[in-house]
Design a protein around this motif. Structure first.
Motif, PDB file in Angstrom:
ATOM      1  N   LYS A  33       4.063  -4.752  11.503  1.00 22.59           N
ATOM      2  CA  LYS A  33       3.713  -6.085  11.036  1.00 22.59           C
ATOM      3  C   LYS A  33       2.201  -6.288  11.086  1.00 22.59           C
ATOM      4  O   LYS A  33       1.537  -5.886  12.027  1.00 22.59           O
ATOM      5  CB  LYS A  33       4.405  -7.150  11.884  1.00 22.59           C
ATOM      6  CG  LYS A  33       4.320  -8.535  11.281  1.00 22.59           C
ATOM      7  CD  LYS A  33       5.197  -9.512  12.039  1.00 22.59           C
ATOM      8  CE  LYS A  33       5.126 -10.901  11.391  1.00 22.59           C
ATOM      9  NZ  LYS A  33       5.982 -11.867  12.102  1.00 22.59           N
ATOM     10  N   GLY A  34       1.677  -6.940  10.067  1.00 19.46           N
ATOM     11  CA  GLY A  34       0.238  -7.176  10.001  1.00 19.46           C
ATOM     12  C   GLY A  34      -0.481  -6.122   9.195  1.00 19.46           C
ATOM     13  O   GLY A  34      -1.693  -6.188   9.024  1.00 19.46           O
ATOM     14  N   ASP A  35       0.266  -5.125   8.719  1.00 20.04           N
ATOM     15  CA  ASP A  35      -0.368  -4.040   7.974  1.00 20.04           C
ATOM     16  C   ASP A  35       0.447  -3.728   6.722  1.00 20.04           C
ATOM     17  O   ASP A  35       0.787  -2.596   6.449  1.00 20.04           O
ATOM     18  CB  ASP A  35      -0.489  -2.802   8.873  1.00 20.04           C
ATOM     19  CG  ASP A  35      -1.314  -1.709   8.209  1.00 20.04           C
ATOM     20  OD1 ASP A  35      -2.187  -2.042   7.388  1.00 20.04           O
ATOM     21  OD2 ASP A  35      -1.081  -0.527   8.525  1.00 20.04           O
ATOM     22  N   GLY A  36       0.781  -4.777   5.958  1.00 17.60           N
ATOM     23  CA  GLY A  36       1.543  -4.554   4.735  1.00 17.60           C
ATOM     24  C   GLY A  36       2.895  -5.222   4.797  1.00 17.60           C
ATOM     25  O   GLY A  36       3.055  -6.251   5.455  1.00 17.60           O
ATOM     26  N   PRO A  37       3.893  -4.676   4.107  1.00 18.87           N
ATOM     27  CA  PRO A  37       5.219  -5.289   4.100  1.00 18.87           C
ATOM     28  C   PRO A  37       5.816  -5.304   5.504  1.00 18.87           C
ATOM     29  O   PRO A  37       5.457  -4.493   6.353  1.00 18.87           O
ATOM     30  CB  PRO A  37       6.030  -4.366   3.185  1.00 18.87           C
ATOM     31  CG  PRO A  37       5.053  -3.484   2.516  1.00 18.87           C
ATOM     32  CD  PRO A  37       3.841  -3.426   3.368  1.00 18.87           C
ATOM     33  N   ASP A  61       1.825   6.743   2.038  1.00 21.63           N
ATOM     34  CA  ASP A  61       0.657   5.872   2.065  1.00 21.63           C
ATOM     35  C   ASP A  61      -0.573   6.765   2.169  1.00 21.63           C
ATOM     36  O   ASP A  61      -0.464   7.992   2.027  1.00 21.63           O
ATOM     37  CB  ASP A  61       0.740   4.850   3.197  1.00 21.63           C
ATOM     38  CG  ASP A  61       0.781   5.493   4.575  1.00 21.63           C
ATOM     39  OD1 ASP A  61       0.548   6.712   4.680  1.00 21.63           O
ATOM     40  OD2 ASP A  61       1.028   4.774   5.554  1.00 21.63           O
ATOM     41  N   ALA A  62      -1.712   6.153   2.406  1.00 24.20           N
ATOM     42  CA  ALA A  62      -2.957   6.933   2.430  1.00 24.20           C
ATOM     43  C   ALA A  62      -2.984   7.944   3.565  1.00 24.20           C
ATOM     44  O   ALA A  62      -3.736   8.925   3.529  1.00 24.20           O
ATOM     45  CB  ALA A  62      -4.145   5.979   2.537  1.00 24.20           C
ATOM     46  N   GLU A  63      -2.173   7.703   4.585  1.00 27.71           N
ATOM     47  CA  GLU A  63      -2.174   8.595   5.748  1.00 27.71           C
ATOM     48  C   GLU A  63      -1.208   9.759   5.615  1.00 27.71           C
ATOM     49  O   GLU A  63      -1.201  10.654   6.452  1.00 27.71           O
ATOM     50  CB  GLU A  63      -1.862   7.788   7.009  1.00 27.71           C
ATOM     51  CG  GLU A  63      -2.909   6.711   7.301  1.00 27.71           C
ATOM     52  CD  GLU A  63      -2.549   5.902   8.532  1.00 27.71           C
ATOM     53  OE1 GLU A  63      -1.478   6.152   9.114  1.00 27.71           O
ATOM     54  OE2 GLU A  63      -3.341   5.017   8.882  1.00 27.71           O
ATOM     55  N   LYS A 120       0.820  -1.217   0.000  1.00 26.20           N
ATOM     56  CA  LYS A 120       0.000   0.000   0.000  1.00 26.20           C
ATOM     57  C   LYS A 120       0.856   1.270   0.000  1.00 26.20           C
ATOM     58  O   LYS A 120       0.322   2.380   0.007  1.00 26.20           O
ATOM     59  CB  LYS A 120      -0.920   0.014   1.213  1.00 26.20           C
ATOM     60  CG  LYS A 120      -0.196   0.168   2.539  1.00 26.20           C
ATOM     61  CD  LYS A 120      -1.191   0.268   3.689  1.00 26.20           C
ATOM     62  CE  LYS A 120      -0.499   0.548   4.999  1.00 26.20           C
ATOM     63  NZ  LYS A 120      -1.443   0.706   6.121  1.00 26.20           N
ATOM     64  N   TYR A 121       2.177   1.107   0.008  1.00 20.31           N
ATOM     65  CA  TYR A 121       3.083   2.248   0.088  1.00 20.31           C
ATOM     66  C   TYR A 121       3.678   2.586  -1.283  1.00 20.31           C
ATOM     67  O   TYR A 121       3.807   1.721  -2.149  1.00 20.31           O
ATOM     68  CB  TYR A 121       4.233   1.965   1.053  1.00 20.31           C
ATOM     69  CG  TYR A 121       3.802   1.671   2.465  1.00 20.31           C
ATOM     70  CD1 TYR A 121       3.673   2.694   3.405  1.00 20.31           C
ATOM     71  CD2 TYR A 121       3.531   0.367   2.871  1.00 20.31           C
ATOM     72  CE1 TYR A 121       3.280   2.419   4.707  1.00 20.31           C
ATOM     73  CE2 TYR A 121       3.141   0.085   4.170  1.00 20.31           C
ATOM     74  CZ  TYR A 121       3.018   1.122   5.082  1.00 20.31           C
ATOM     75  OH  TYR A 121       2.618   0.841   6.360  1.00 20.31           O
ATOM     76  N   ALA A 122       4.078   3.844  -1.438  1.00 20.29           N
ATOM     77  CA  ALA A 122       4.836   4.280  -2.603  1.00 20.29           C
ATOM     78  C   ALA A 122       6.148   4.860  -2.096  1.00 20.29           C
ATOM     79  O   ALA A 122       6.154   5.758  -1.246  1.00 20.29           O
ATOM     80  CB  ALA A 122       4.067   5.333  -3.393  1.00 20.29           C
ATOM     81  N   GLU A 176       3.844  -8.922   0.153  1.00 18.52           N
ATOM     82  CA  GLU A 176       2.849  -9.826  -0.416  1.00 18.52           C
ATOM     83  C   GLU A 176       2.300  -9.233  -1.699  1.00 18.52           C
ATOM     84  O   GLU A 176       1.946  -8.056  -1.755  1.00 18.52           O
ATOM     85  CB  GLU A 176       1.719 -10.065   0.590  1.00 18.52           C
ATOM     86  CG  GLU A 176       2.210 -10.787   1.844  1.00 18.52           C
ATOM     87  CD  GLU A 176       1.080 -11.018   2.824  1.00 18.52           C
ATOM     88  OE1 GLU A 176       0.036 -10.332   2.689  1.00 18.52           O
ATOM     89  OE2 GLU A 176       1.245 -11.848   3.726  1.00 18.52           O
ATOM     90  N   THR A 177       2.230 -10.066  -2.733  1.00 21.58           N
ATOM     91  CA  THR A 177       1.683  -9.616  -4.020  1.00 21.58           C
ATOM     92  C   THR A 177       0.286 -10.165  -4.189  1.00 21.58           C
ATOM     93  O   THR A 177       0.000 -11.319  -3.839  1.00 21.58           O
ATOM     94  CB  THR A 177       2.560 -10.091  -5.186  1.00 21.58           C
ATOM     95  OG1 THR A 177       2.670 -11.518  -5.121  1.00 21.58           O
ATOM     96  CG2 THR A 177       3.945  -9.487  -5.089  1.00 21.58           C
ATOM     97  N   ARG A 178      -0.601  -9.353  -4.707  1.00 24.48           N
ATOM     98  CA  ARG A 178      -1.994  -9.763  -4.922  1.00 24.48           C
ATOM     99  C   ARG A 178      -2.177 -10.242  -6.354  1.00 24.48           C
ATOM    100  O   ARG A 178      -1.741  -9.572  -7.297  1.00 24.48           O
ATOM    101  CB  ARG A 178      -2.940  -8.600  -4.629  1.00 24.48           C
ATOM    102  CG  ARG A 178      -2.883  -8.160  -3.172  1.00 24.48           C
ATOM    103  CD  ARG A 178      -3.817  -6.996  -2.926  1.00 24.48           C
ATOM    104  NE  ARG A 178      -3.772  -6.576  -1.543  1.00 24.48           N
ATOM    105  CZ  ARG A 178      -4.459  -5.550  -1.055  1.00 24.48           C
ATOM    106  NH1 ARG A 178      -5.235  -4.839  -1.879  1.00 24.48           N
ATOM    107  NH2 ARG A 178      -4.379  -5.239   0.206  1.00 24.48           N
ATOM    108  N   LEU A 179      -2.815 -11.413  -6.506  1.00 24.30           N
ATOM    109  CA  LEU A 179      -3.061 -11.967  -7.831  1.00 24.30           C
ATOM    110  C   LEU A 179      -4.348 -11.404  -8.411  1.00 24.30           C
ATOM    111  O   LEU A 179      -5.249 -11.038  -7.671  1.00 24.30           O
ATOM    112  CB  LEU A 179      -3.139 -13.488  -7.757  1.00 24.30           C
ATOM    113  CG  LEU A 179      -1.851 -14.165  -7.260  1.00 24.30           C
ATOM    114  CD1 LEU A 179      -2.087 -15.674  -7.154  1.00 24.30           C
ATOM    115  CD2 LEU A 179      -0.683 -13.863  -8.178  1.00 24.30           C
TER     116      LEU A 179
END
Length: 231
Positions: A209-213, A149-151, A137-139, A228-231
């Motif tokens: 941990k638990g919220d992305g990479p 991120d969104a925040e 979710k990060y750039a 994690e990559t989303r298919l």
């Protein structure tokens, strides 16, 4: 090309004279300050490519001075030169945002090498085009040292950005500690290893941990930057 400008704070007149002489002989434009207040005033009024700070200085010590510099510029390369050799002092300096820490008496050759490495990295980043690397979710913007991120957007130091960029290039694979140290610090001795641990801790705060990479410890070997990559 204009010579790189170095802001150098040191209250020992003899050491300052010798260091300035070596830096200028190497082609750098050096502004010397004998105390922390003078250093901060020079930093506010000038433009510099790198800062070198002693710690035990009058008026404002190196830690206070570094903290103020980091408030104004989160990514200018910042090095400590100090007789304070305790592990706690080195870790405190790194936690304040320093990129490196040399203990006195230091090797002038090593100092010049580190300065050259930091400045070459900075110039390389300036020449490259701005681009972003997606990390879940990060750039991540390795050119301008931003993680978004969104925040919001988090400003990274150059060393944090270098380490995160290395992780991005080796994501989801086991990375040996010594490989990271040689790639980012140029050496893999004990104190460099402690520096790596500090910067790992700082990056982990950005990736809970638990919220992305996340950065996984691989016992006895090193780390794995899990994305994690989303298919």
């Amino acid at each position: 090309m204009k010579p790189a400008r170095i802001l150098y704070a040191e209250d020992d007149a003899t050491l300052a004279f010798l260091t300035i002489d070596s830096l200028e002989e190497a082609g750098y434009d050096v502004t010397h300050c004998p105390d922390g207040h003078a250093c901060l005033e020079a930093f506010r009024e000038g433009t510099f490519d790198l800062c070198i700070l002693d710690i035990m200085m009058p008026k404002a010590d190196g830690f206070e001075t570094a903290a103020e510099i980091r408030k104004k510029d989160a990514h200018i390369p910042l090095l400590f030169l100090s007789a304070k050799a305790l592990k706690e002092d080195r870790l405190k300096g790194l936690r304040l945002g320093a990129d490196d820490y040399l203990v006195k008496p230091f090797s002038m050759e090593e100092l010049l090498l580190k300065i050259d490495i930091f400045l070459r990295r900075t110039r390389k980043e300036e020449k490259s085009n701005t681009h972003h690397i997606s990390i879940g979710k990060y750039a991540f913007d390795p050119t301008n040292f931003y993680l978004s991120d969104a925040e919001g957007r988090h400003q990274l130091t150059q060393r944090e950005s270098d380490l995160l960029h290395y992780f991005c290039r080796h994501q989801n694979t086991i990375i040996r500690r010594e490989d990271i140290l040689k790639a980012i610090w140029g050496d893999d001795d004990y104190f460099m290893g402690r520096s790596l641990d500090v910067f790992i801790s700082r990056l982990r705060k950005l990736f809970p941990k638990g919220d992305g990479p996340w950065i996984e410890n691989i016992h006895g070997i090193g780390f794995r930057f899990v994305v994690e990559t989303r298919l």
